[in-house]
Scaffold this motif. Sequence first.
Motif, PDB file in Angstrom:
ATOM      1  N   SER A  41      57.145 163.810  20.484  1.00 35.98           N
ATOM      2  CA  SER A  41      58.561 163.668  20.838  1.00 35.98           C
ATOM      3  C   SER A  41      59.075 165.015  21.311  1.00 35.98           C
ATOM      4  O   SER A  41      58.372 166.023  21.222  1.00 35.98           O
ATOM      5  CB  SER A  41      59.381 163.285  19.609  1.00 35.98           C
ATOM      6  OG  SER A  41      59.066 162.010  19.173  1.00 35.98           O
ATOM      7  N   ALA A  42      60.327 165.030  21.727  1.00 35.38           N
ATOM      8  CA  ALA A  42      61.006 166.288  22.047  1.00 35.38           C
ATOM      9  C   ALA A  42      61.329 167.021  20.747  1.00 35.38           C
ATOM     10  O   ALA A  42      61.407 166.412  19.687  1.00 35.38           O
ATOM     11  CB  ALA A  42      62.291 165.994  22.809  1.00 35.38           C
ATOM     12  N   THR A  47      66.778 165.953  22.658  1.00 36.75           N
ATOM     13  CA  THR A  47      67.179 164.741  23.391  1.00 36.75           C
ATOM     14  C   THR A  47      68.688 164.509  23.262  1.00 36.75           C
ATOM     15  O   THR A  47      69.356 164.153  24.236  1.00 36.75           O
ATOM     16  CB  THR A  47      66.375 163.521  22.908  1.00 36.75           C
ATOM     17  OG1 THR A  47      64.991 163.861  22.897  1.00 36.75           O
ATOM     18  CG2 THR A  47      66.583 162.324  23.816  1.00 36.75           C
ATOM     19  N   GLU A  74      60.181 165.943  26.149  1.00 31.13           N
ATOM     20  CA  GLU A  74      58.800 165.643  25.765  1.00 31.13           C
ATOM     21  C   GLU A  74      57.797 166.432  26.609  1.00 31.13           C
ATOM     22  O   GLU A  74      56.700 166.754  26.149  1.00 31.13           O
ATOM     23  CB  GLU A  74      58.533 164.135  25.888  1.00 31.13           C
ATOM     24  CG  GLU A  74      58.914 163.291  24.666  1.00 31.13           C
ATOM     25  CD  GLU A  74      60.404 163.133  24.419  1.00 31.13           C
ATOM     26  OE1 GLU A  74      61.207 163.473  25.306  1.00 31.13           O
ATOM     27  OE2 GLU A  74      60.779 162.653  23.321  1.00 31.13           O
ATOM     28  N   PHE A 136      57.965 158.531  24.805  1.00 31.64           N
ATOM     29  CA  PHE A 136      59.326 158.199  25.255  1.00 31.64           C
ATOM     30  C   PHE A 136      59.434 157.919  26.753  1.00 31.64           C
ATOM     31  O   PHE A 136      60.464 157.478  27.208  1.00 31.64           O
ATOM     32  CB  PHE A 136      60.245 159.364  24.861  1.00 31.64           C
ATOM     33  CG  PHE A 136      61.721 159.210  25.097  1.00 31.64           C
ATOM     34  CD1 PHE A 136      62.421 158.075  24.696  1.00 31.64           C
ATOM     35  CD2 PHE A 136      62.445 160.254  25.687  1.00 31.64           C
ATOM     36  CE1 PHE A 136      63.800 157.979  24.880  1.00 31.64           C
ATOM     37  CE2 PHE A 136      63.820 160.162  25.878  1.00 31.64           C
ATOM     38  CZ  PHE A 136      64.487 159.028  25.478  1.00 31.64           C
ATOM     39  N   ARG A 150      66.087 155.267  22.761  1.00 27.38           N
ATOM     40  CA  ARG A 150      66.006 156.269  21.716  1.00 27.38           C
ATOM     41  C   ARG A 150      64.964 155.881  20.666  1.00 27.38           C
ATOM     42  O   ARG A 150      64.841 154.721  20.290  1.00 27.38           O
ATOM     43  CB  ARG A 150      67.376 156.473  21.042  1.00 27.38           C
ATOM     44  CG  ARG A 150      68.450 157.027  21.977  1.00 27.38           C
ATOM     45  CD  ARG A 150      68.054 158.311  22.702  1.00 27.38           C
ATOM     46  NE  ARG A 150      67.631 159.385  21.829  1.00 27.38           N
ATOM     47  CZ  ARG A 150      68.452 160.313  21.317  1.00 27.38           C
ATOM     48  NH1 ARG A 150      69.737 160.272  21.604  1.00 27.38           N
ATOM     49  NH2 ARG A 150      67.970 161.279  20.547  1.00 27.38           N
ATOM     50  N   GLY A 151      64.217 156.857  20.231  1.00 26.40           N
ATOM     51  CA  GLY A 151      63.148 156.612  19.268  1.00 26.40           C
ATOM     52  C   GLY A 151      61.877 156.063  19.916  1.00 26.40           C
ATOM     53  O   GLY A 151      60.934 155.660  19.229  1.00 26.40           O
ATOM     54  N   GLY A 152      61.842 156.078  21.252  1.00 29.99           N
ATOM     55  CA  GLY A 152      60.774 155.389  21.977  1.00 29.99           C
ATOM     56  C   GLY A 152      59.378 155.988  21.878  1.00 29.99           C
ATOM     57  O   GLY A 152      58.397 155.352  22.277  1.00 29.99           O
ATOM     58  N   SER A 153      59.257 157.201  21.329  1.00 30.81           N
ATOM     59  CA  SER A 153      57.913 157.790  21.216  1.00 30.81           C
ATOM     60  C   SER A 153      57.020 156.980  20.271  1.00 30.81           C
ATOM     61  O   SER A 153      55.793 156.987  20.428  1.00 30.81           O
ATOM     62  CB  SER A 153      57.998 159.229  20.703  1.00 30.81           C
ATOM     63  OG  SER A 153      58.690 160.018  21.628  1.00 30.81           O
ATOM     64  N   ASP A 154      57.639 156.310  19.307  1.00 26.19           N
ATOM     65  CA  ASP A 154      56.838 155.446  18.421  1.00 26.19           C
ATOM     66  C   ASP A 154      56.146 154.369  19.260  1.00 26.19           C
ATOM     67  O   ASP A 154      54.965 154.055  19.056  1.00 26.19           O
ATOM     68  CB  ASP A 154      57.738 154.749  17.385  1.00 26.19           C
ATOM     69  CG  ASP A 154      58.465 155.729  16.488  1.00 26.19           C
ATOM     70  OD1 ASP A 154      57.886 156.783  16.181  1.00 26.19           O
ATOM     71  OD2 ASP A 154      59.613 155.434  16.092  1.00 26.19           O
TER      72      ASP A 154
HETATM   73  N1  ASP Z   1      62.967 162.193  21.926  1.00 28.39           N
HETATM   74  C1  ASP Z   1      63.348 160.798  22.003  1.00 28.39           C
HETATM   75  C2  ASP Z   1      64.579 160.527  21.141  1.00 28.39           C
HETATM   76  O1  ASP Z   1      65.093 161.440  20.514  1.00 28.39           O
HETATM   77  C3  ASP Z   1      62.222 159.879  21.647  1.00 28.39           C
HETATM   78  C4  ASP Z   1      61.744 159.957  20.218  1.00 28.39           C
HETATM   79  O2  ASP Z   1      62.015 160.942  19.533  1.00 28.39           O
HETATM   80  O3  ASP Z   1      61.057 159.029  19.771  1.00 28.39           O
HETATM   81  O4  ASP Z   1      65.057 159.427  21.126  1.00 28.39           O
END
Ligand code: ASP
Length: 406
Positions: A41-42, A47, A74, A136, A150-154
């Motif tokens: 992730s970043a 982000t 990222e 992401f 948001r949260g897309g790295s998972d």
């Molecule tokens: N950096 C992105 C976010 O903050 C993706 C992630 O962290 O999963 O949403």
Amino acid sequence: MARIVMKFGGTSVADLDRIRNVAARVKREVEAGHQVAVVVSAMAGVTNQLVAWCQGLSPLHDAREYDAVVATGEQVTAGLTAIALQESGVDARSWQGWQVPVRTDGAHGKARIDRIDGEELIRRMRAGQVPVVTGFQGIGPDNRITTLGRGGSDTSAVALAAALKADRCDIYTDVDGVYTTDPRIVAKARKLDKIAYEEMLELASVGAKVLQTRSVELAMKERVRVQVLSSFQDVPGSLVVDEDEIVEKAVVAGIAYSRDEAKVTVRRVPDRPGVAAGVFGPLAAAGVNVDMIVQNVSADGTTTDMTFTLGRADLPRARKVLDENRDAIGFSEVVADADVAKISVVGVGMRSHAGVANTMFRTLAEKGINIQVISTSEIKVSVLIGAEYTELAVRALHSAYGLDAA
Ligand code: ASP
Ligand code: ADP
Ligand code: MG
């Protein structure tokens, strides 16, 4: 020897020391003889800053340019992590979404991964190199950068694990597993050794941001073994598994909250067939996801109020769409309230146990918390309440369902 995808979230790569720590963890798996691909992730907060800059210039900014901006976080961590790995003696190379490529649909800002071409990465892993892939992000049909929400790295990690036919997808984060609720607001939250896909899916979709909803959906569909564990401590994490792998099923597995909600009431719409379609059709066409809906009983038989919830970030767009369709729908005014939170209780045991919703209503009543909207599914009950009661509500419910750690 196993093939593993290791994903590290924002706090796990927040500064250079933490990136060195990530490199050390990866190196350990490599030295144990495993093939490893890393997803990052970043850095924590980056982000949010990038999003704030887009919003600062224009609340209704162009989604393609938003993606061009927010995907950069990222890119930095993938490069830095590859450098840290090289520095520690591990052969590594960074990959951006478009380089892999991670192909997505064209829904900028909330794109879905269509397919990942994993062949080149597999070839390099076999040769002993560690690919470090940007989470992401991907590349859309128009060849422009897309982001996954948001949260897309998972989701990037799980999709990559499926494409690489990995044995495991390890999600490293700042907590050591999935808890009965957010351990940051309930000190008595309990860690779950195992949680069912369906429960995790439902918890994620109602706000437990430990895993992005889409990542759980993909893991379930592609049969990816997902484990959530700490970047900072060497303790066992939580496994996301099939329901029948869980021996003791609790009626309520967990409680989640979301402060990213807003409530909209469309006042005095005509009470006749087609009005719901008139309101929600244009919203759907504009890509606004609506969640809970209530239509009040009409007092005079001619007009009624329609209330619904949506993601807070979608509020400016929803207002614009409704205003544009005001004459066609025929309402008197739109009232929005962003000072709300959604609290949800989730558990597969609800299928066979009555009274779960009632316990929720009674507990909130005892605390003097007013319920504004209710919605239920087979394994979930959600209520909308004033945002200021979020923590009080979650703690009270956690106790009421017997989830508190001893
Ligand atoms: N950096 C992105 C976010 O903050 C993706 C992630 O962290 O999963 O949403
Ligand atoms: P990352 O940056 O590693 O992706 P996130 O902040 O996205 O981390 O997700 C981890 C956070 O999820 C935790 O710090 C915790 O506050 C929150 N969280 C919410 N619900 C839960 C839960 N049921 N179990 C564990 N963590 C949870
Ligand atoms: Mg996350």
